[in-house]
Design a protein around this motif. Structure first.
Motif, PDB file in Angstrom:
ATOM      1  N   GLY A 202      -3.617 -12.664   9.697  1.00  0.00           N
ATOM      2  CA  GLY A 202      -2.277 -13.153   9.969  1.00  0.00           C
ATOM      3  C   GLY A 202      -1.717 -12.833  11.337  1.00  0.00           C
ATOM      4  N   PRO A 203      -0.462 -13.225  11.526  1.00  0.00           N
ATOM      5  CA  PRO A 203       0.171 -13.183  12.838  1.00  0.00           C
ATOM      6  C   PRO A 203       0.685 -11.826  13.313  1.00  0.00           C
ATOM      7  CG  PRO A 203       1.681 -14.099  11.234  1.00  0.00           C
ATOM      8  CD  PRO A 203       0.375 -13.895  10.532  1.00  0.00           C
ATOM      9  N   VAL A 204       0.913 -10.900  12.396  1.00  0.00           N
ATOM     10  CA  VAL A 204       1.491  -9.612  12.782  1.00  0.00           C
ATOM     11  C   VAL A 204       0.750  -8.470  12.089  1.00  0.00           C
ATOM     12  CG1 VAL A 204       3.804 -10.536  13.204  1.00  0.00           C
ATOM     13  CG2 VAL A 204       3.220  -9.719  10.935  1.00  0.00           C
ATOM     14  N   VAL A 205       0.838  -7.309  12.689  1.00  0.00           N
ATOM     15  CA  VAL A 205       0.280  -6.114  12.078  1.00  0.00           C
ATOM     16  C   VAL A 205       1.286  -5.627  11.036  1.00  0.00           C
ATOM     17  CG1 VAL A 205      -0.457  -3.738  12.455  1.00  0.00           C
ATOM     18  CG2 VAL A 205      -0.985  -5.497  14.163  1.00  0.00           C
ATOM     19  N   VAL A 206       0.819  -5.512   9.815  1.00  0.00           N
ATOM     20  CA  VAL A 206       1.678  -5.061   8.725  1.00  0.00           C
ATOM     21  C   VAL A 206       1.331  -3.601   8.447  1.00  0.00           C
ATOM     22  CG1 VAL A 206       2.358  -5.436   6.323  1.00  0.00           C
ATOM     23  CG2 VAL A 206       1.727  -7.391   7.762  1.00  0.00           C
ATOM     24  N   PRO A 207       2.318  -2.715   8.525  1.00  0.00           N
ATOM     25  CA  PRO A 207       2.023  -1.293   8.302  1.00  0.00           C
ATOM     26  C   PRO A 207       1.757  -0.998   6.825  1.00  0.00           C
ATOM     27  CG  PRO A 207       4.375  -1.604   8.676  1.00  0.00           C
ATOM     28  CD  PRO A 207       3.719  -2.951   8.879  1.00  0.00           C
ATOM     29  N   PRO A 208       0.951   0.020   6.567  1.00  0.00           N
ATOM     30  CA  PRO A 208       0.658   0.393   5.183  1.00  0.00           C
ATOM     31  C   PRO A 208       1.909   0.626   4.337  1.00  0.00           C
ATOM     32  CG  PRO A 208      -0.796   1.577   6.672  1.00  0.00           C
ATOM     33  CD  PRO A 208       0.204   0.855   7.531  1.00  0.00           C
ATOM     34  N   SER A 209       2.967   1.108   4.947  1.00  0.00           N
ATOM     35  CA  SER A 209       4.188   1.354   4.171  1.00  0.00           C
ATOM     36  C   SER A 209       4.744   0.065   3.562  1.00  0.00           C
ATOM     37  CB  SER A 209       5.261   2.010   5.048  1.00  0.00           C
ATOM     38  OG  SER A 209       5.615   1.149   6.129  1.00  0.00           O
ATOM     39  N   ARG A 210       4.400  -1.083   4.143  1.00  0.00           N
ATOM     40  CA  ARG A 210       4.854  -2.373   3.607  1.00  0.00           C
ATOM     41  C   ARG A 210       3.876  -2.940   2.589  1.00  0.00           C
ATOM     42  NH1 ARG A 210       7.092  -6.566   6.588  1.00  0.00           N
ATOM     43  NH2 ARG A 210       7.451  -7.358   4.506  1.00  0.00           N
ATOM     44  N   TYR A 211       2.559  -2.753   2.816  1.00  0.00           N
ATOM     45  CA  TYR A 211       1.606  -3.411   1.917  1.00  0.00           C
ATOM     46  C   TYR A 211       1.097  -2.536   0.773  1.00  0.00           C
ATOM     47  CZ  TYR A 211      -2.344  -1.495   4.675  1.00  0.00           C
ATOM     48  OH  TYR A 211      -3.241  -0.691   5.316  1.00  0.00           O
ATOM     49  N   MET A 212       1.136  -1.231   0.923  1.00  0.00           N
ATOM     50  CA  MET A 212       0.631  -0.376  -0.159  1.00  0.00           C
ATOM     51  C   MET A 212       1.413  -0.570  -1.458  1.00  0.00           C
ATOM     52  SD  MET A 212      -2.118   1.105   0.560  1.00  0.00           S
ATOM     53  CE  MET A 212      -2.794   2.729   0.623  1.00  0.00           C
ATOM     54  N   PRO A 213       2.751  -0.662  -1.429  1.00  0.00           N
ATOM     55  CA  PRO A 213       3.466  -0.895  -2.691  1.00  0.00           C
ATOM     56  C   PRO A 213       3.042  -2.200  -3.379  1.00  0.00           C
ATOM     57  CG  PRO A 213       5.002  -0.159  -1.011  1.00  0.00           C
ATOM     58  CD  PRO A 213       3.687  -0.424  -0.321  1.00  0.00           C
ATOM     59  N   VAL A 214       2.662  -3.202  -2.599  1.00  0.00           N
ATOM     60  CA  VAL A 214       2.207  -4.464  -3.192  1.00  0.00           C
ATOM     61  C   VAL A 214       0.896  -4.245  -3.929  1.00  0.00           C
ATOM     62  CG1 VAL A 214       1.516  -6.856  -2.716  1.00  0.00           C
ATOM     63  CG2 VAL A 214       3.406  -5.827  -1.430  1.00  0.00           C
ATOM     64  N   ILE A 215       0.000  -3.475  -3.341  1.00  0.00           N
ATOM     65  CA  ILE A 215      -1.287  -3.186  -3.990  1.00  0.00           C
ATOM     66  C   ILE A 215      -1.069  -2.572  -5.367  1.00  0.00           C
ATOM     67  CG2 ILE A 215      -3.379  -1.753  -3.899  1.00  0.00           C
ATOM     68  CD1 ILE A 215      -3.248  -2.075  -0.821  1.00  0.00           C
ATOM     69  N   TRP A 216      -0.099  -1.678  -5.444  1.00  0.00           N
ATOM     70  CA  TRP A 216       0.152  -0.963  -6.699  1.00  0.00           C
ATOM     71  C   TRP A 216       1.186  -1.669  -7.566  1.00  0.00           C
ATOM     72  CZ3 TRP A 216      -3.987   1.491  -6.621  1.00  0.00           C
ATOM     73  CH2 TRP A 216      -4.454   2.150  -5.491  1.00  0.00           C
ATOM     74  N   GLY A 217       1.480  -2.911  -7.292  1.00  0.00           N
ATOM     75  CA  GLY A 217       2.396  -3.676  -8.124  1.00  0.00           C
ATOM     76  C   GLY A 217       3.844  -3.283  -7.949  1.00  0.00           C
ATOM     77  N   GLY A 218       4.193  -2.849  -6.721  1.00  0.00           N
ATOM     78  CA  GLY A 218       5.559  -2.452  -6.449  1.00  0.00           C
ATOM     79  C   GLY A 218       5.849  -1.020  -6.847  1.00  0.00           C
ATOM     80  N   LYS A 219       4.844  -0.339  -7.292  1.00  0.00           N
ATOM     81  CA  LYS A 219       5.009   1.041  -7.744  1.00  0.00           C
ATOM     82  C   LYS A 219       4.641   2.010  -6.615  1.00  0.00           C
ATOM     83  CE  LYS A 219       5.604  -0.214 -12.091  1.00  0.00           C
ATOM     84  NZ  LYS A 219       6.641  -1.168 -12.160  1.00  0.00           N
ATOM     85  N   GLU A 220       4.847   3.259  -6.886  1.00  0.00           N
ATOM     86  CA  GLU A 220       4.519   4.309  -5.928  1.00  0.00           C
ATOM     87  C   GLU A 220       3.013   4.439  -5.700  1.00  0.00           C
ATOM     88  OE1 GLU A 220       6.595   6.249  -4.064  1.00  0.00           O
ATOM     89  OE2 GLU A 220       8.109   4.854  -4.812  1.00  0.00           O
ATOM     90  N   GLY A 221       2.234   4.091  -6.675  1.00  0.00           N
ATOM     91  CA  GLY A 221       0.793   4.224  -6.550  1.00  0.00           C
ATOM     92  C   GLY A 221       0.230   5.000  -7.716  1.00  0.00           C
ATOM     93  N   PRO A 222      -1.050   5.252  -7.682  1.00  0.00           N
ATOM     94  CA  PRO A 222      -1.691   5.978  -8.780  1.00  0.00           C
ATOM     95  C   PRO A 222      -1.192   7.422  -8.882  1.00  0.00           C
ATOM     96  CG  PRO A 222      -3.316   4.979  -7.320  1.00  0.00           C
ATOM     97  CD  PRO A 222      -1.984   4.850  -6.662  1.00  0.00           C
ATOM     98  N   VAL A 223      -1.469   8.011 -10.008  1.00  0.00           N
ATOM     99  CA  VAL A 223      -1.244   9.440 -10.190  1.00  0.00           C
ATOM    100  C   VAL A 223      -2.555  10.108  -9.782  1.00  0.00           C
ATOM    101  CG1 VAL A 223      -0.783  11.267 -11.865  1.00  0.00           C
ATOM    102  CG2 VAL A 223       0.331   9.016 -12.104  1.00  0.00           C
ATOM    103  N   TYR A 224      -2.516  10.822  -8.691  1.00  0.00           N
ATOM    104  CA  TYR A 224      -3.728  11.448  -8.164  1.00  0.00           C
ATOM    105  C   TYR A 224      -3.894  12.858  -8.704  1.00  0.00           C
ATOM    106  CZ  TYR A 224      -3.759   7.596  -4.807  1.00  0.00           C
ATOM    107  OH  TYR A 224      -3.789   6.360  -4.225  1.00  0.00           O
TER     108      TYR A 224
END
Length: 174
Positions: A26-48
């Protein structure tokens, strides 16, 4: 991604591959802070269980991202990760993931979407999920052709944005 520790709404591997493909091409660099929540379905992420596990999962995600980026940067086709499913469903999750990535930066993608030639890239990818949005799904032959051309469509998106960055010049030319 399939771990019991990951949120239920976590993207599948096929979704993730499409999502990262859109973000990388795509056209712009998207920082992990924007795309990581999408990976986890809008959640904080896994329980590590540990910091090592966080680093391991993050490292795997970044390796996949970097693999796509290296392929596209070298002009080499990235073969989408697609599940083995009946042809009527093939590529659906990848297209959903790609469109998630596009939607994350929709304003930035708008020049390509309005372009009479390049706009067809997103339109073809969207056709893989058209029936979910009230459109007519492509027949099996048309779907197979779109899927076969996904690597070329992805390179087309990559080149479109890199040519724009270069002021319309081919990358590497003065």
């Amino acid at each position: 991604l399939d771990s019991a520790q990951a949120p239920e709404a976590t993207l599948s591997m096929e979704h993730l591959d499409g999502f990262f493909s859109a973000l990388v091409a795509g056209p712009v660099v998207v920082p992990p802070s924007r795309y990581m929540p999408v990976i986890w379905g809008g959640k904080e992420g896994p329980v590590y269980d540990s910091m090592e596990q966080v680093q391991h999962v993050t490292g795997l995600l970044m390796r996949h991202w970097n693999t796509i980026a290296a392929r596209l940067g070298a002009g080499v086709a990235h073969e989408p990760y697609l599940y083995e499913v009946p042809v009527q469903e093939k590529g659906r999750h990848w297209a959903e993931g790609f469109l998630l990535g596009l939607d994350l930066e929709q304003r930035a993608w708008s020049p390509m979407l309005r372009d009479p030639h390049a706009g067809g890239i997103a339109m073809l990818i969207s056709a893989l999920i058209a029936d979910e949005h009230g459109g007519e799904a492509p027949d099996d032959d048309a779907r197979a052709e779109i899927i076969e051309n996904l690597p070329t469509l992805l390179i087309g998106a990559w080149v479109y944005w890199r040519d724009r960055e270069a002021g319309g010049r081919k990358a590497g030319q003065p």
